[in-house]
Structures are given as structure tokens and as C-alpha cells.
Motif scaffolding. Structure first.
Motif, PDB file in Angstrom:
ATOM      1  N   ALA A 206       0.827  -1.206   0.000  1.00 32.86           N
ATOM      2  CA  ALA A 206       0.000   0.000   0.000  1.00 32.86           C
ATOM      3  C   ALA A 206       0.862   1.257   0.000  1.00 32.86           C
ATOM      4  CB  ALA A 206      -0.938  -0.009   1.211  1.00 32.86           C
ATOM      5  N   GLY A 207       1.958   1.232   0.760  1.00 31.46           N
ATOM      6  CA  GLY A 207       2.825   2.396   0.798  1.00 31.46           C
ATOM      7  C   GLY A 207       3.477   2.685  -0.541  1.00 31.46           C
ATOM      8  N   THR A 208       3.791   1.649  -1.283  1.00 33.23           N
ATOM      9  CA  THR A 208       4.367   1.853  -2.609  1.00 33.23           C
ATOM     10  C   THR A 208       3.348   2.486  -3.547  1.00 33.23           C
ATOM     11  OG1 THR A 208       5.878   0.002  -2.293  1.00 33.23           O
ATOM     12  CG2 THR A 208       5.495   0.702  -4.552  1.00 33.23           C
ATOM     13  N   LEU A 209       2.096   2.085  -3.421  1.00 32.39           N
ATOM     14  CA  LEU A 209       1.041   2.718  -4.226  1.00 32.39           C
ATOM     15  C   LEU A 209       0.880   4.185  -3.855  1.00 32.39           C
ATOM     16  CD1 LEU A 209      -1.729  -0.042  -4.322  1.00 32.39           C
ATOM     17  CD2 LEU A 209      -0.005   0.506  -6.055  1.00 32.39           C
ATOM     18  N   SER A 210       0.979   4.498  -2.567  1.00 31.53           N
ATOM     19  CA  SER A 210       0.844   5.901  -2.159  1.00 31.53           C
ATOM     20  C   SER A 210       1.987   6.730  -2.732  1.00 31.53           C
ATOM     21  CB  SER A 210       0.794   6.020  -0.634  1.00 31.53           C
ATOM     22  OG  SER A 210       2.054   5.797  -0.056  1.00 31.53           O
ATOM     23  N   GLN A 211       3.174   6.131  -2.863  1.00 30.27           N
ATOM     24  CA  GLN A 211       4.288   6.839  -3.474  1.00 30.27           C
ATOM     25  C   GLN A 211       4.071   7.042  -4.966  1.00 30.27           C
ATOM     26  OE1 GLN A 211       6.136   8.340  -0.684  1.00 30.27           O
ATOM     27  NE2 GLN A 211       7.237   8.400  -2.608  1.00 30.27           N
ATOM     28  N   GLN A 212       3.487   6.065  -5.622  1.00 32.43           N
ATOM     29  CA  GLN A 212       3.256   6.197  -7.057  1.00 32.43           C
ATOM     30  C   GLN A 212       2.264   7.324  -7.363  1.00 32.43           C
ATOM     31  OE1 GLN A 212       2.370   2.020  -7.881  1.00 32.43           O
ATOM     32  NE2 GLN A 212       4.288   1.860  -9.001  1.00 32.43           N
ATOM     33  N   ILE A 213       1.345   7.567  -6.446  1.00 34.72           N
ATOM     34  CA  ILE A 213       0.462   8.723  -6.618  1.00 34.72           C
ATOM     35  C   ILE A 213       1.287  10.006  -6.656  1.00 34.72           C
ATOM     36  CG2 ILE A 213      -1.181  10.181  -5.345  1.00 34.72           C
ATOM     37  CD1 ILE A 213      -2.627   8.181  -6.878  1.00 34.72           C
ATOM     38  N   LEU A 214       2.302  10.087  -5.813  1.00 31.85           N
ATOM     39  CA  LEU A 214       3.144  11.282  -5.805  1.00 31.85           C
ATOM     40  C   LEU A 214       3.939  11.413  -7.103  1.00 31.85           C
ATOM     41  CD1 LEU A 214       4.425  11.330  -2.116  1.00 31.85           C
ATOM     42  CD2 LEU A 214       2.455  12.497  -3.128  1.00 31.85           C
ATOM     43  N   LEU A 215       4.350  10.283  -7.674  1.00 37.82           N
ATOM     44  CA  LEU A 215       5.008  10.350  -8.979  1.00 37.82           C
ATOM     45  C   LEU A 215       4.031  10.828 -10.052  1.00 37.82           C
ATOM     46  CD1 LEU A 215       7.194   7.100  -8.883  1.00 37.82           C
ATOM     47  CD2 LEU A 215       7.897   9.465  -8.419  1.00 37.82           C
ATOM     48  N   ALA A 216       2.777  10.458  -9.923  1.00 35.83           N
ATOM     49  CA  ALA A 216       1.757  10.970 -10.843  1.00 35.83           C
ATOM     50  C   ALA A 216       1.593  12.476 -10.673  1.00 35.83           C
ATOM     51  CB  ALA A 216       0.428  10.252 -10.604  1.00 35.83           C
ATOM     52  N   VAL A 217       1.684  12.952  -9.437  1.00 33.31           N
ATOM     53  CA  VAL A 217       1.616  14.397  -9.172  1.00 33.31           C
ATOM     54  C   VAL A 217       2.729  15.122  -9.919  1.00 33.31           C
ATOM     55  CG1 VAL A 217       1.992  16.144  -7.374  1.00 33.31           C
ATOM     56  CG2 VAL A 217       0.437  14.223  -6.949  1.00 33.31           C
ATOM     57  N   LEU A 218       3.945  14.583  -9.861  1.00 40.01           N
ATOM     58  CA  LEU A 218       5.058  15.227 -10.550  1.00 40.01           C
ATOM     59  C   LEU A 218       4.895  15.167 -12.061  1.00 40.01           C
ATOM     60  CD1 LEU A 218       8.193  14.177  -8.455  1.00 40.01           C
ATOM     61  CD2 LEU A 218       6.963  16.352  -8.444  1.00 40.01           C
ATOM     62  N   ALA A 219       4.310  14.074 -12.559  1.00 40.59           N
ATOM     63  CA  ALA A 219       4.050  13.996 -14.003  1.00 40.59           C
ATOM     64  C   ALA A 219       3.068  15.094 -14.416  1.00 40.59           C
ATOM     65  CB  ALA A 219       3.493  12.623 -14.363  1.00 40.59           C
ATOM     66  N   ARG A 220       2.043  15.307 -13.599  1.00 36.20           N
ATOM     67  CA  ARG A 220       1.085  16.390 -13.898  1.00 36.20           C
ATOM     68  C   ARG A 220       1.764  17.739 -13.813  1.00 36.20           C
ATOM     69  NH1 ARG A 220      -4.625  16.016 -11.023  1.00 36.20           N
ATOM     70  NH2 ARG A 220      -5.033  14.738 -12.884  1.00 36.20           N
ATOM     71  N   ASP A 221       2.622  17.942 -12.793  1.00 33.81           N
ATOM     72  CA  ASP A 221       3.359  19.202 -12.665  1.00 33.81           C
ATOM     73  C   ASP A 221       4.177  19.488 -13.918  1.00 33.81           C
ATOM     74  OD1 ASP A 221       2.401  19.521 -10.082  1.00 33.81           O
ATOM     75  OD2 ASP A 221       4.288  18.957  -9.095  1.00 33.81           O
ATOM     76  N   ALA A 222       4.745  18.404 -14.494  1.00 35.78           N
ATOM     77  CA  ALA A 222       5.617  18.565 -15.661  1.00 35.78           C
ATOM     78  C   ALA A 222       4.836  18.685 -16.963  1.00 35.78           C
ATOM     79  CB  ALA A 222       6.586  17.385 -15.742  1.00 35.78           C
TER      80      ALA A 222
END
Length: 261
Positions: A206-222
Motif C-alpha cells: 500500500a505504501g508503494t502505491l501511495s508513493q506512485q500517486i506522488l510520482l503521478a503528481v510530478l508527471a502532472r506538474d511537468a
């Protein structure tokens, strides 16, 4: 308790924590309950029972971030603290602080900072001190509304994380958040990628999935909206599959355009 029994107990506790990290929370607590049911009514049995009860409570405190289970406080109150040795008594108190932190999010409470400072001062070893600094940073960030006071504690947690992938993951996760807030996209990406890999290496589903959401955030930022949506869609699918309802809700909110940090 004999040395052989102590080793067996430690192995059982490690197995339960491994199940919990893999999002098998009910199996983890079921294993602990089954072990407790077979303990003899002796001093050794009482000590082992307290360790098992503490582990079950810690699992509940940790899993609340992912499945919304709020049983942690009730389970902590049932632990026989007198049967624990001093380091595990510290663990019991610290689990209470972590539980209280979650309930105090966004509600300034200087007393919680004082408690966190107390756990730093009384930590029985460097690893526990690192975790205490980690939560003291979180208290500054998310309870006191003092983001400038948080990173020094995260850095101290990172410095004390040798041999503990989960502590290093937490420190990098939150230092990455501060990097993003400062406009350092590359720094945030570096820290969040490492945090994701550390969680995966520790078996933290579950924690790895929560981190992947943050990577999605950075993709949106970019500006990579298709990439962000593709990643968040998979996170939502996987989170629903393992019963991580809180992570699924975050992914769903992200896909609907909500700010996720």
C-alpha cells in the motif's frame, strides 16, 4: 523465557509485520491472535502476550493510513505495558504518539510537539531516535503548521535510517514534498523515486502505491497529463484490489483533478 522461545517470538512478529506490509492486515492480526491463544499463564507467557498485543496495535496504527481502520487507540489501551521491557514500553508510547498525530492533523497542539521531543530524548537506540525525529517533523509540518521546522527533523531521521528502508522511505517521501513546494522538481523526483523503490524493497504494497500517486503528481506538474492519468488509474485499480481504500480515494480524487500532496 528461553533463548529459543525468544527467537521464535521474534520470527513470528517479523512474519506478522511482513504480512501487514503486504496489505494482508487481517492475516497478520489473525496470526498474532492465534499465537496469543496458545500462551501459558506464566511470566514468560505474559511478556510474550504483551509483545503480540503491541504488534497488533502497531499494525492497526500503521494500516489506518491505507484502509481507514481506526482501531489503533483501542488496541493500544489493552496492551499490558508492565509486562514489556523498557525498549518495547517506549515503542508502546511512541505508537500512541503516532495514533494521536493522525487524530490531530490540522489541529495545532503544542503539547504534541513536547511529546515528540520527549521521545527523541528518551529513545533507547539510534533507529528509534530517527523515528522520533521523523514524527517530530511531521508534527511541525501537519499539526503545528510550521513547515520550516520540519526538514531538519527529516534530515536527522534520514541520517539515522541505516538498515531501515521504511524510515529512509518516510524521510525521503517528506523531504521530496518540501523540494516540490520549493519548486525543485528534479530534487522531488529523485527523492520520491527512491522512496518508491525503498517501499517496494521492504514489501510495502500500500505504501508503494501511495508513493506512485506522488510520482503521478510530478508527471502532472511537468505537463505530462496522459502519463499522470495512466499511473493514477493503475494505482486506483491496484489499491481497490488490496483493500487500500484510503489510497484508492486519493487516486480517484487525483483523477478528478484534486490536489494531492
Amino acid at each position: 523465557m528461553t533463548a529459543t522461545a525468544t527467537i521464535a517470538l521474534d520470527e513470528l512478529l517479523a512474519a506478522a509485520r511482513g504480512l501487514a506490509l503486504a496489505a494482508r492486515w487481517e492475516q497478520a492480526t489473525g496470526l498474532l491472535d492465534a499465537a496469543a491463544a496458545g500462551l501459558p499463564p506464566s511470566a514468560a507467557g505474559r511478556s510474550a502476550n504483551a509483545r503480540l498485543a503491541l504488534a497488533a496495535a502497531e499494525i492497526a496504527v500503521d494500516s489506518a493510513w491505507y484502509n481507514g481502520n481506526d482501531d489503533g487507540a483501542a488496541l493500544l489501551s489493552k496492551v499490558d505495558s508492565a509486562a514489556l521491557d523498557p525498549p518495547h514500553r517506549w515503542d508502546l508510547g511512541f505508537a500512541g504518539l503516532r495514533c494521536e498525530y493522525r487524530s490531530r492533523l490540522g489541529r495545532p497542539d503544542p503539547a504534541l510537539r513536547e511529546q515528540g521531543e520527549g521521545f527523541v530524548a528518551t529513545a533507547p537506540d539510534g533507529n528509534r531516535r530517527g523515528w522520533a525525529h521523523m514524527y517530530l517533523g511531521l508534527i511541525h509540518d501537519n499539526v503545528l503548521g510550521d513547515p520550516a521546522g520540519a526538514p531538519p527533523h527529516y534530515e536527522l531521521a534520514l541520517a539515522g535510517s541505516a538498515g531501515d528502508d521504511l524510515l529512509r522511505r518516510e524521510a525521503q517521501r517528506h523531504l521530496g514534498g518540501h523540494a516540490r513546494e520549493a519548486g525543485d522538481h528534479a530534487g522531488a523526483l529523485l527523492r520520491w523515486r527512491e522512496a518508491t523503490a525503498l517501499g517496494a524493497r521492504a514489501g510495502m504494497s500500500a505504501g508503494t502505491l501511495s508513493q506512485q500517486i506522488l510520482l503521478a503528481v510530478l508527471a502532472r506538474d511537468a505537463g505530462d497529463e496522459p502519463g499522470a492519468v495512466a499511473l493514477a488509474t493503475e494505482v486506483l485499480r491496484w489499491a481497490e484490489a488490496i483493500g487500500a481504500s484510503a489510497i484508492a480515494a486519493r487516486a480517484d480524487g487525483f483523477l478528478r483533478g484534486a490536489e494531492v500532496g
